[in-house]
Every structure is written in C-alpha cells, then in structure tokens.
Design an enzyme around this catalytic site. Structure first.
Site, PDB file in Angstrom:
ATOM      1  N   HIS A   1      17.658 -30.436 -10.795  1.00 35.52           N
ATOM      2  CA  HIS A   1      17.866 -29.538  -9.465  1.00 35.52           C
ATOM      3  C   HIS A   1      16.273 -28.982  -9.261  1.00 35.52           C
ATOM      4  O   HIS A   1      15.863 -27.818  -8.996  1.00 35.52           O
ATOM      5  CB  HIS A   1      18.706 -28.561  -9.421  1.00 35.52           C
ATOM      6  CG  HIS A   1      19.234 -28.111  -7.904  1.00 35.52           C
ATOM      7  ND1 HIS A   1      20.361 -27.680  -8.073  1.00 35.52           N
ATOM      8  CD2 HIS A   1      18.557 -27.968  -6.928  1.00 35.52           C
ATOM      9  CE1 HIS A   1      20.498 -27.372  -6.568  1.00 35.52           C
ATOM     10  NE2 HIS A   1      19.266 -27.506  -6.013  1.00 35.52           N
TER      11      HIS A   1
ATOM     12  N   ARG B   1      23.294 -32.238  -1.920  1.00 38.55           N
ATOM     13  CA  ARG B   1      24.432 -31.059  -2.918  1.00 38.55           C
ATOM     14  C   ARG B   1      25.200 -32.306  -3.599  1.00 38.55           C
ATOM     15  O   ARG B   1      25.564 -33.558  -3.383  1.00 38.55           O
ATOM     16  CB  ARG B   1      25.445 -30.313  -1.921  1.00 38.55           C
ATOM     17  CG  ARG B   1      24.751 -29.353  -1.194  1.00 38.55           C
ATOM     18  CD  ARG B   1      24.458 -28.157  -2.133  1.00 38.55           C
ATOM     19  NE  ARG B   1      23.990 -27.107  -1.494  1.00 38.55           N
ATOM     20  CZ  ARG B   1      22.727 -26.792  -1.233  1.00 38.55           C
ATOM     21  NH1 ARG B   1      21.786 -27.543  -2.011  1.00 38.55           N
ATOM     22  NH2 ARG B   1      22.310 -25.556  -0.769  1.00 38.55           N
TER      23      ARG B   1
ATOM     24  N   GLU C   1      26.633 -27.955 -12.504  1.00 37.01           N
ATOM     25  CA  GLU C   1      25.401 -27.754 -12.940  1.00 37.01           C
ATOM     26  C   GLU C   1      25.161 -26.848 -13.808  1.00 37.01           C
ATOM     27  O   GLU C   1      25.762 -25.746 -13.463  1.00 37.01           O
ATOM     28  CB  GLU C   1      24.273 -27.672 -11.641  1.00 37.01           C
ATOM     29  CG  GLU C   1      24.211 -28.697 -10.808  1.00 37.01           C
ATOM     30  CD  GLU C   1      23.188 -28.522  -9.466  1.00 37.01           C
ATOM     31  OE1 GLU C   1      22.665 -27.382  -9.748  1.00 37.01           O
ATOM     32  OE2 GLU C   1      22.979 -29.530  -8.886  1.00 37.01           O
TER      33      GLU C   1
END
Length: 621
Positions: A356, A308, A337
């Site tokens: 990601h 994270r 993000e």
C-alpha cells in the site's frame, strides 16, 4: 439532526445576525433555478453563516497566545490545534500562521480523551480513532477534525455531526503519487522487474525466463476515471498505449481531452491487454472482478490495482492466474491489510506486490499536510470547505420545517439512481418544487444537496452534504436544474406541496418509471410528517418511504395484491404499505409495496414469475 451552527464560527470576526442572513440570502439562489410562476411575499428563511463563537474560559486557557484585536477592538485568543500524528513541517507552518499548534504524536486513547477539550481542531491520520467518546470529551470546543488523507473510517462522522464538528479530509494531494505508482507497477509487471531482481539476488541469471511484453500499442482499460484514473491515462498515452476507460460518471469532454475512449464495463474488460483499477470500494463494486468478469477478459490479460483491495475476488484471481487467463497481476492493495503471510495471491510467482505505497512519496506527504492544514484553517475561519465529509448544521427552526422534505429529496434521488441501467450514467437531473411560497421565501440549497446525495452516494464512496454537493455534482458532470411551480394555495402552511425528480437521457431497468417524455420520473410529498412516493412515471401511487420498496408493473386484473402478498408472507417478509396505481381499467398498473426486510433472490424471482407481472424492481431506501 441536532441544531448547531451552519458552518464554523469565525472567532476573529464580528457580524450581526441580520447581516449574516442577508449575505446568505444573496448567495443562496442557484444559477440554474428557474421559476414556472412567481407569487408575492418575501420572508427570508435560510441558514445563517455565522453564530457566536464558543465561550472560552480564560481560567482554563491562560496559556493561549492573544491574537491581534478584532474589528470591534477586542482581543481574542488564537484557536488551538492538536496534531495527533506526524505532519510535515510545511503543513505545520500553515497552521502556525493562524493558530497555536501542539504536536502530540503517539498518544494513547486515554491521553487523547484528557487533552481534546483544550483544542478547537484535531488533525489525525489513519492511526488515531476519533470516536464518539473523543468528540463528547471535547465538551463542545472541538470544531474541526482534519484527516490527513482520503479515508475517514477512523472518524465517527455521525457523532461529529451531532456535536457540530466539521470533518475535512485531503483527497487530492495523493493523486499524482498514486498515478505514478500505478504506472510503476504497470511497467515493472510487464518487464518482470521484481521477479528478475529476486532471482539475480539469489544467484540466478535467467534472461530467457523473464522475457517481458511491450507497452506501446497495447490497450489499457482504466476502470474508474476520476482524479487518479485520469492521471494514469495521461501517463499511459505518453507510453504509446491506447487508453479506454469505464466510469458512468466521467464527463465525456474530459475523457476526450485526455485522449481516452469511454466504453461500457464489459467492453472495457473484453478489449484490454492491461486493466488498471481506480474505483471506490462500495457495495456495487465489492468483488466486481470475479470469476464471471475474468471469463470475459482476453486470455493473458494483466491487472493492476492501486485502488481498493476489496474490488477483486482474490480467490478467483488466484484461479485465473493458475489457469493463465490472467497472465500477471500487480497489486498495491488487498482485501485484508496486511495480507496473511501464507497468502496464495501474494506468494504467486506471477504477482508483483507492494505494501500500500500509492501515496508514499515525500512530495505527496507534504502535499497532504498542506492540503489538510489549509482545510482546517479555512474551516476555523468559518469558510465553506469543498473537502468537508459530514453534514453542516443549520438553525433549529429551518431544520424543523424542512426535515421531512430533506428525507424525501434524498430518497427520491436514491430511488432514481437505482432505476438507471446501462453505461451512459446520469448527466441531466431536473428537480421540480411545487410550492405556494415566493422565490425569496424558500431556500432550496439543502433540498438540492439531498437530491445530489441520493443520486451520488449509492454509486460512489463520496460523502455528500450541503457544503460539497454542488462541487461533487460538477466534478461528476451532473447538471442539476431546479424549477419552481406555483401552487395556488396562499394559505398553505407547508413549505412544499411536492418534489419531483426527473432523470433525462437515461435507460431504466424499470420501464414503468418512464414518463411520456422519456424521462425517469419520481414524485413525492410529505404526509403527516412522513415522506410518501406519489408518482412513478405516469402512474399515481401512495406509499410511505420507510424500509424498502418493491415496484411491480402488471396487467390490471383481480387477485394480484393477494398473490404478491402471499409470496412475501410465506417468506416472512413484512409488508408495511401497499398501493396500486393504473392508467386505465384492465390495462397496466403499478403496484408499490413497502417492505421492512430485504427479500432474498428466490422470493423476488417468485414474484417475477407471476404471469401477469411484466417487470419488477427492488429499491433500497
């Protein structure tokens, strides 16, 4: 909590309420439960596993296919599942064997609201918001929401619980993909693969600039030794790396089996050549890698993050990279993000980044689809779901009786875990119930689950409820033993006299909570429907468990209540309750203070500076 079905009713089975209650009673007794005394009388009080299936209007659901006859000979419609975001064919095949499936990708919120009342289950990824409005629009028909992935930020859990809708996710299918991506970033960073690739495509042949470092013989610190962290450790051992790990809740035997050494947080970051992050983002881990943490690391350390983004203070990491304290970083996740286009961290020449991609493999996406499909089908059948993330419902009469004790159990667990310090974590928990009822007249599963919830949730991102409490405890190496002590009052109407939580073999940040046996001990009871704390270590107190709590251990002398009260009053912190317990006059005492607001650091320091106060701790309830 609203009353509803304990689990999800199976529309394809018929069972009498008496038979269902008998099944649950047989399953309810935990293997670790011991009895200090046993009294007569055996009334069964427990949650039922099944309840009548929702009535489905044949007029409004003519299009449903009819399944085979049930055990009573009646034909029943197959459940209907709405898949709102792309799911692989493997997952859809699992669903179609049991239910009628409609795939409606890219729906607007209005379109979802219009359709949801036609379905028993809804499957989403991260793009669809399952709000209170959506759940209420289902008009009670929606029984399961499946999240194809780990995070459930897009689902209103409270609203789902209130309407009796179970929420399940798919937390394991991404494990190998995330671990492989972590290893890919580790190797790519060590050999400057992305930078060299970009340079060569720009027409630059710079062999001497991109000399890398070897992995063999280097120390890798894995911060968070859960499923992904364990898989990273296995792969790193295969690369010849020495693996150390930090995770207060990781079972030592599992770490030894993999060949990893469990150490403290500070030791891990101080010894490591590479640090791989696999911890959840919770209040205690937010920006845990900051200026202070970087200062304790070796100069030239390299950091990988596929967990994270928020666990790293990104501004502090940029400064550490500029100074050379951190040689390189490889990041798949970010605080925001997508990150800003002008992000100094993303653009830094010593940082390798990916958008990601941890779970982005063909195999992982198929695995997620199958895992969530199986979880949804199991839930529609009324089965226990280990991946359930919201509290299951129990009958109204049971909840009405146990509600204050449920709150007490959770708060005792929550307080106890906040008292623990050091890196050993919690392994042994004893819960002692003092009750006048017989062993067959009190189902303690819900209370045990709430103690587990209180202990686990403040230090992890796991949602704990009656469905997954025992599974969660086992996964974390948390052994919970229950003991029942007979309270000699056969006319007592309350189900419990008290609940005591004992943590063994742990260090406490508040020595006053340590009993003569060396355990952290907290005990409470319910008074007038409100949970109260009545024992801290050897000290008897009496304080309502509402708001937050300050515990002070002090020399027993006049004026202490006034001194502490004045400090809190001057800082506009309202005191709701105050209680003082002592062992002997003029010796030591414990002051328990209930406060409505959280005092700031300066206020707490002023309390600690009072000469007669030996120690204090603030606990969030």
């Amino acid at each position: 909590m609203a009353a509803s079905r304990a689990l999800l009713p199976n529309p394809h089975a018929s069972a009498s309420p008496a038979r269902a209650r008998a099944r649950l009673a047989a399953a309810a007794a935990p293997s670790s439960l011991t009895f200090a005394a046993r009294s007569g009388g055996a009334r069964i009080r427990c949650a039922t596993l099944s309840s009548p299936a929702p009535v489905v209007s044949s007029e409004s659901h003519r299009s449903q296919r009819i399944s085979r006859a049930g055990s009573d000979g009646a034909l029943r419609p197959k459940p209907a599942v709405l898949v709102a975001e792309k799911l692989s064919e493997a997952g859809l095949a699992v669903l179609r064997e049991f239910a009628d499936v409609e795939c409606a990708y890219g729906m607007s919120p209005a379109e979802l609201l219009a359709k949801v009342a036609q379905f028993d289950a809804l499957i989403v990824r991260s793009g669809t918001k399952v709000t209170r409005e959506v759940l209420e629009a289902s008009r009670g028909r929606l029984r399961v929401v499946g999240r194809a992935g780990v995070g459930i930020d897009n689902v209103d859990l409270q609203a789902a619980t209130e309407v009796g809708c179970l929420v399940v996710n798919a937390p394991t299918a991404n494990t190998v993909a995330a671990a492989e991506h972590g290893i890919a970033l580790l190797a790519s960073m060590a050999r400057n693969v992305s930078q060299a690739d970009a340079a060569l495509k720009a027409g630059k042949w710079q062999r001497s600039k991109y000399v890398g470092v070897s992995l063999v013989g280097k120390t890798l610190a894995i911060m968070g030794f859960g499923k992904v962290g364990s898989e990273v450790a296995r792969r790193a051992k295969g690369l010849g790396m020495h693996v150390i790990a930090h995770d207060p809740y990781a079972p030592a035997d599992r770490a030894r089996a993999i060949g990893a050494e469990l150490v403290s947080f500070d030791e891990a970051i101080a010894r490591a050549d590479f640090i791989s992050l696999h911890m959840p983002l919770i209040p205690t881990t937010s920006k845990i890698f900051n200026e202070e943490s970087f200062a304790k690391m070796k100069t030239g350390v390299r950091i990988i993050n596929v967990a994270r983004g928020g666990v790293i203070d990104e501004d502090a990491l940029v400064r550490a990279l500029d100074s050379g304290k951190v040689a390189q970083a490889a990041l798949d996740v970010f605080t925001v993000e997508p990150p800003p286009k002008d992000s100094k961290l993303v653009l830094h020449e010593n940082v390798t980044v990916t958008p990601h991609l941890g779970a982005s493999t063909v195999e992982a996406q198929e695995g997620v689809a199958i895992e969530i499909a199986e979880a949804v089908v199991g839930a529609l059948r009324g089965e226990l779901a280990a991946t359930a993330v919201n509290a299951p419902m129990v009958p109204a009469e049971v909840m009405s009786e146990l509600a204050p004790y449920v709150s007490l159990a959770e708060k005792l667990g929550r307080m106890a875990v906040q008292l623990v310090t050091g890196d050993s974590g919690i392994k042994g928990v004893k819960v002692v119930y003092t009750t006048a009822r017989g062993p067959d007249d009190l189902d303690t599963r819900l209370l045990r689950a709430m103690v587990t919830k209180g202990i686990v949730e403040p230090v992890s991102s796991t949602f704990v409820n009656l469905v997954n409490a025992d599974y969660t405890a086992k996964q974390r190496g948390l052994r919970i033993i229950e003991e029942r002590v007979s309270h000699d009052s056969p006319t007592a109407e309350a189900p419990l006299e008290s609940i005591q939580v004992r943590l063994s073999q742990v260090q406490s940040k508040f020595a006053g909570a340590i009993s003569d046996a060396g355990d952290i001990v907290l005990e409470g009871r319910v008074k007038y429907g409100v949970p109260h704390l009545t024992l801290v270590g050897p000290y008897e107190v009496d304080v309502s468990l509402e708001g937050n709590l300050i515990l002070c251990r002090q020399i027993d002398q006049p004026g202490m209540i006034g001194k502490v009260g004045n400090i809190l009053g001057q800082r506009n912190v309202n005191i709701s309750f105050m209680s003082v317990g002592r062992t002997f006059r003029g010796k030591q005492a414990i002051m328990a203070i209930g406060v409505d607001e959280e005092p700031d650091k300066e206020t707490l320091e002023k309390i600690g500076a009072i000469p007669a106060i030996e120690e204090f701790v603030f606990l969030e309830l």
